[in-house]
Scaffold this motif. Structure first.
Motif, PDB file in Angstrom:
ATOM      1  N   ARG A  41      45.490  33.223  39.312  1.00 45.19           N
ATOM      2  CA  ARG A  41      46.859  32.788  39.007  1.00 45.19           C
ATOM      3  C   ARG A  41      46.999  31.275  38.882  1.00 45.19           C
ATOM      4  O   ARG A  41      48.113  30.772  38.740  1.00 45.19           O
ATOM      5  CB  ARG A  41      47.808  33.288  40.099  1.00 45.19           C
ATOM      6  CG  ARG A  41      47.955  34.785  40.086  1.00 45.19           C
ATOM      7  CD  ARG A  41      48.932  35.234  41.116  1.00 45.19           C
ATOM      8  NE  ARG A  41      49.173  36.666  41.020  1.00 45.19           N
ATOM      9  CZ  ARG A  41      49.917  37.347  41.849  1.00 45.19           C
ATOM     10  NH1 ARG A  41      50.523  36.724  42.852  1.00 45.19           N
ATOM     11  NH2 ARG A  41      50.077  38.631  41.704  1.00 45.19           N
ATOM     12  N   HIS A  42      45.900  30.546  38.897  1.00 47.16           N
ATOM     13  CA  HIS A  42      45.963  29.084  38.825  1.00 47.16           C
ATOM     14  C   HIS A  42      46.608  28.661  37.505  1.00 47.16           C
ATOM     15  O   HIS A  42      46.252  29.164  36.440  1.00 47.16           O
ATOM     16  CB  HIS A  42      44.561  28.483  38.940  1.00 47.16           C
ATOM     17  CG  HIS A  42      44.585  27.017  39.188  1.00 47.16           C
ATOM     18  ND1 HIS A  42      44.779  26.100  38.184  1.00 47.16           N
ATOM     19  CD2 HIS A  42      44.458  26.315  40.331  1.00 47.16           C
ATOM     20  CE1 HIS A  42      44.763  24.880  38.696  1.00 47.16           C
ATOM     21  NE2 HIS A  42      44.567  24.987  39.997  1.00 47.16           N
ATOM     22  N   PRO A  43      47.572  27.755  37.555  1.00 43.18           N
ATOM     23  CA  PRO A  43      48.288  27.373  36.329  1.00 43.18           C
ATOM     24  C   PRO A  43      47.420  26.670  35.288  1.00 43.18           C
ATOM     25  O   PRO A  43      47.766  26.661  34.105  1.00 43.18           O
ATOM     26  CB  PRO A  43      49.399  26.442  36.838  1.00 43.18           C
ATOM     27  CG  PRO A  43      48.959  25.981  38.174  1.00 43.18           C
ATOM     28  CD  PRO A  43      48.090  27.064  38.739  1.00 43.18           C
ATOM     29  N   ASN A  44      46.300  26.107  35.674  1.00 48.58           N
ATOM     30  CA  ASN A  44      45.452  25.388  34.713  1.00 48.58           C
ATOM     31  C   ASN A  44      44.237  26.189  34.269  1.00 48.58           C
ATOM     32  O   ASN A  44      43.340  25.645  33.644  1.00 48.58           O
ATOM     33  CB  ASN A  44      44.987  24.058  35.313  1.00 48.58           C
ATOM     34  CG  ASN A  44      46.131  23.099  35.496  1.00 48.58           C
ATOM     35  OD1 ASN A  44      47.105  23.133  34.750  1.00 48.58           O
ATOM     36  ND2 ASN A  44      46.044  22.249  36.496  1.00 48.58           N
ATOM     37  N   ARG A  45      44.196  27.490  34.595  1.00 46.42           N
ATOM     38  CA  ARG A  45      43.052  28.288  34.161  1.00 46.42           C
ATOM     39  C   ARG A  45      43.099  28.443  32.648  1.00 46.42           C
ATOM     40  O   ARG A  45      44.175  28.386  32.034  1.00 46.42           O
ATOM     41  CB  ARG A  45      43.045  29.639  34.852  1.00 46.42           C
ATOM     42  CG  ARG A  45      44.046  30.624  34.299  1.00 46.42           C
ATOM     43  CD  ARG A  45      44.015  31.933  35.070  1.00 46.42           C
ATOM     44  NE  ARG A  45      44.734  32.973  34.402  1.00 46.42           N
ATOM     45  CZ  ARG A  45      46.034  33.137  34.425  1.00 46.42           C
ATOM     46  NH1 ARG A  45      46.790  32.290  35.112  1.00 46.42           N
ATOM     47  NH2 ARG A  45      46.613  34.126  33.783  1.00 46.42           N
ATOM     48  N   PRO A  46      41.956  28.633  32.005  1.00 47.71           N
ATOM     49  CA  PRO A  46      41.956  28.802  30.547  1.00 47.71           C
ATOM     50  C   PRO A  46      42.714  30.064  30.136  1.00 47.71           C
ATOM     51  O   PRO A  46      42.680  31.076  30.827  1.00 47.71           O
ATOM     52  CB  PRO A  46      40.471  28.943  30.202  1.00 47.71           C
ATOM     53  CG  PRO A  46      39.733  28.434  31.380  1.00 47.71           C
ATOM     54  CD  PRO A  46      40.619  28.628  32.570  1.00 47.71           C
TER      55      PRO A  46
END
Length: 96
Positions: A41-46
């Motif tokens: 759920r990381h906002p900066n994941r591709p």
């Protein structure tokens, strides 16, 4: 740079890259379920579009929009592109 200065660090760099790769593999092998969820759920994941734009041939991507009735769902990415000269239809979920 080694030609200009006479210093060659390629062996040390290769060793550090290998050590980093092993450390990352070890780190991701022993994640707790909550840590896996946090990474997912990381906002900066591709996103799917990031992956598509990185694997397709240069300038060989046409994104398609709409579902035939005039509605466009921004969460769904579709398009036609090519990889190594072969055409593919890409369909994926783009996080909102």
């Amino acid at each position: 740079m080694a030609d200009e200065t006479g210093l060659d660090f390629s062996h040390q760099i290769s060793s550090l890259e290998s050590k980093c790769s092993r450390a990352l593999k070890d780190l991701y092998t022993h994640l707790t379920p909550f840590q896996c969820l946090t990474i997912a759920r990381h906002p900066n994941r591709p996103t799917v579009l990031d992956h598509i734009l990185n694997i397709k041939d240069k300038d060989k991507w046409v994104e398609l929009h709409g579902n035939g009735t005039g509605y466009n769902d921004p969460a769904i990415v579709t398009g036609i592109g090519s990889i190594d000269g072969k055409s593919f239809m890409f369909i994926g979920y783009q996080k909102g």
